[in-house]
Design a protein around this motif. Structure first.
Motif, PDB file in Angstrom:
ATOM      1  N   GLY A 192       0.779  -1.232   0.000  1.00  0.00           N
ATOM      2  CA  GLY A 192       0.000   0.000   0.000  1.00  0.00           C
ATOM      3  C   GLY A 192       0.809   1.280   0.000  1.00  0.00           C
ATOM      4  O   GLY A 192       0.241   2.368   0.018  1.00  0.00           O
ATOM      5  N   VAL A 193       2.141   1.168  -0.017  1.00  0.00           N
ATOM      6  CA  VAL A 193       2.979   2.365  -0.016  1.00  0.00           C
ATOM      7  C   VAL A 193       3.668   2.467  -1.377  1.00  0.00           C
ATOM      8  O   VAL A 193       4.469   1.612  -1.732  1.00  0.00           O
ATOM      9  N   PRO A 194       3.347   3.501  -2.166  1.00  0.00           N
ATOM     10  CA  PRO A 194       3.969   3.642  -3.494  1.00  0.00           C
ATOM     11  C   PRO A 194       5.455   3.920  -3.387  1.00  0.00           C
ATOM     12  O   PRO A 194       5.918   4.464  -2.376  1.00  0.00           O
ATOM     13  N   PRO A 195       6.233   3.578  -4.428  1.00  0.00           N
ATOM     14  CA  PRO A 195       7.689   3.748  -4.382  1.00  0.00           C
ATOM     15  C   PRO A 195       8.145   5.169  -4.059  1.00  0.00           C
ATOM     16  O   PRO A 195       9.120   5.361  -3.324  1.00  0.00           O
ATOM     17  N   HIS A 196       7.438   6.196  -4.582  1.00  0.00           N
ATOM     18  CA  HIS A 196       7.894   7.563  -4.320  1.00  0.00           C
ATOM     19  C   HIS A 196       7.717   7.940  -2.859  1.00  0.00           C
ATOM     20  O   HIS A 196       8.481   8.754  -2.321  1.00  0.00           O
ATOM     21  N   GLU A 197       6.720   7.346  -2.197  1.00  0.00           N
ATOM     22  CA  GLU A 197       6.538   7.611  -0.770  1.00  0.00           C
ATOM     23  C   GLU A 197       7.616   6.906   0.046  1.00  0.00           C
ATOM     24  O   GLU A 197       8.102   7.430   1.047  1.00  0.00           O
ATOM     25  N   VAL A 198       7.973   5.700  -0.389  1.00  0.00           N
ATOM     26  CA  VAL A 198       9.066   4.980   0.275  1.00  0.00           C
ATOM     27  C   VAL A 198      10.361   5.779   0.160  1.00  0.00           C
ATOM     28  O   VAL A 198      11.129   5.898   1.119  1.00  0.00           O
ATOM     29  N   GLU A 199      10.581   6.347  -1.013  1.00  0.00           N
ATOM     30  CA  GLU A 199      11.780   7.154  -1.220  1.00  0.00           C
ATOM     31  C   GLU A 199      11.782   8.374  -0.304  1.00  0.00           C
ATOM     32  O   GLU A 199      12.827   8.752   0.239  1.00  0.00           O
ATOM     33  N   SER A 200      10.629   8.997  -0.110  1.00  0.00           N
ATOM     34  CA  SER A 200      10.533  10.155   0.794  1.00  0.00           C
ATOM     35  C   SER A 200      10.856   9.757   2.230  1.00  0.00           C
ATOM     36  O   SER A 200      11.532  10.497   2.953  1.00  0.00           O
ATOM     37  N   ILE A 201      10.387   8.576   2.622  1.00  0.00           N
ATOM     38  CA  ILE A 201      10.667   8.087   3.977  1.00  0.00           C
ATOM     39  C   ILE A 201      12.161   7.863   4.163  1.00  0.00           C
ATOM     40  O   ILE A 201      12.755   8.249   5.179  1.00  0.00           O
ATOM     41  N   LEU A 202      12.792   7.244   3.162  1.00  0.00           N
ATOM     42  CA  LEU A 202      14.228   6.971   3.244  1.00  0.00           C
ATOM     43  C   LEU A 202      15.040   8.262   3.247  1.00  0.00           C
ATOM     44  O   LEU A 202      16.036   8.384   3.958  1.00  0.00           O
ATOM     45  N   ASP A 203      14.608   9.230   2.449  1.00  0.00           N
ATOM     46  CA  ASP A 203      15.288  10.531   2.424  1.00  0.00           C
ATOM     47  C   ASP A 203      15.200  11.213   3.788  1.00  0.00           C
ATOM     48  O   ASP A 203      16.181  11.810   4.261  1.00  0.00           O
ATOM     49  N   ALA A 204      14.031  11.121   4.406  1.00  0.00           N
ATOM     50  CA  ALA A 204      13.858  11.725   5.730  1.00  0.00           C
ATOM     51  C   ALA A 204      14.759  11.043   6.757  1.00  0.00           C
ATOM     52  O   ALA A 204      15.350  11.703   7.623  1.00  0.00           O
ATOM     53  N   ASP A 205      14.860   9.716   6.649  1.00  0.00           N
ATOM     54  CA  ASP A 205      15.715   8.956   7.563  1.00  0.00           C
ATOM     55  C   ASP A 205      17.181   9.344   7.378  1.00  0.00           C
ATOM     56  O   ASP A 205      17.920   9.569   8.348  1.00  0.00           O
ATOM     57  N   ILE A 206      17.621   9.456   6.136  1.00  0.00           N
ATOM     58  CA  ILE A 206      19.011   9.825   5.848  1.00  0.00           C
ATOM     59  C   ILE A 206      19.293  11.253   6.317  1.00  0.00           C
ATOM     60  O   ILE A 206      20.355  11.537   6.876  1.00  0.00           O
TER      61      ILE A 206
END
Length: 286
Positions: free
Chosen positions: A137-151
């Motif tokens: 249920g989580v699109p790839p661009h949202e996953v990328e935003s989460i990873l960017d926030a984590d980094i």
């Protein structure tokens, strides 16, 4: 090792040059000047730094002695781990990797990469994101935003220690002047004494300035720079993981996924295309 060699070269170059010019080494040995400068530096650090941050900073300083752990071999092992994990997910479905990402130390895949298992931040970064994909249920661009926030969060936290050490380095020349001024005060009290005594006291006062400047530019600020570079190397490792996860989330084949990840690695430690291809064949054969 190179840090110790560098420190030895700084000390040897400065003191060696001083002695070659005929300077008496004994005059530079002034424990009281070290007490004034070191005590003021440590005290000011304690005043301006919360204890949890100070504790983390001391832990980071120990990393300077270990050096950069993110070698070509570790990156190649990471790419192999990603390929094997994503290949399993592609072949048997995402549910097949649930056991691996839930308990990585017991995973047959992660056990082959002890460096990643011991790197708790990178392991959590990797596995927590895959758990998110597993839930769906989580699109790839949202996953990328989460990873960017984590980094970004990791970058902000990791930049604190080098910044604090840099500030201490910036303060050391000033603290050296403080020690020198105190020495001059003592000298002025003995101004009526013999010239030899006055000269010795002035020399001792100037040692304070010397120690503060040398400690700043010869040791403390280079350590801050070293820590900053180690932090950049750590962030690049996370970027490699991120590139692989995002590529997989977009539906790419595992061999394409690891190629995306490989391209994010700094060229100095990046495995070649042929090395990656050989590693992938080894994983398939195994």
């Amino acid at each position: 090792m190179f840090v110790i060699i560098g420190i030895a070269i700084v000390i040897g170059g400065v003191l060696g040059g001083f002695m070659i010019e005929g300077g008496p080494l004994a005059v530079l040995i002034q424990p009281v000047e070290l007490l004034i400068i070191g005590g003021a530096a440590i005290g000011s650090l304690l005043v301006g730094t919360p204890f949890p941050v100070l504790k983390r900073m001391l832990g980071h300083m120990l990393l300077v002695l270990k050096g950069d752990q993110y070698s070509k071999e570790q990156y190649l092992n990471l790419l192999k781990t990603q390929f094997e994990l994503f290949n399993t997910a592609k072949r048997d479905g995402l549910i097949a990797i649930e056991a691996h990402i839930t308990d990585p130390p017991k995973s047959a895949i992660f056990k082959k990469n002890p460096f990643l298992v011991k790197n708790h931040e990178a392991l959590a970064f990797f596995c927590d994101t895959l758990k998110l994909l597993l839930g769906g249920g989580v699109p790839p661009h949202e996953v990328e935003s989460i990873l960017d926030a984590d980094i970004d969060s990791h970058h902000a936290e990791g930049a604190i220690s080098p910044s604090l050490i840099q500030k201490v380095g910036d303060a050391l020349p000033g603290l050296g002047i403080v020690a020198a001024v105190l020495g001059i005060v003592i000298t002025m009290q003995a101004i009526s004494g013999p010239p030899e005594e006055i000269g010795h006291k002035v020399a001792v006062a100037l040692v304070g300035t010397f120690v503060g400047i040398l400690a700043s530019y010869g040791f403390v600020q280079p350590i801050a720079t070293h820590l900053e570079l180690l932090h950049q190397s750590e962030l690049r490792f996370l970027e490699c993981i991120k590139a692989g996860v995002i590529s997989f989330a977009k539906g790419n084949a595992p061999v394409i996924v690891v190629e995306f990840a490989r391209r994010t690695i700094f060229e100095s430690v990046r495995p070649t295309f042929e090395e990656l291809e050989k590693a992938v064949r080894t994983v398939k054969a195994g």
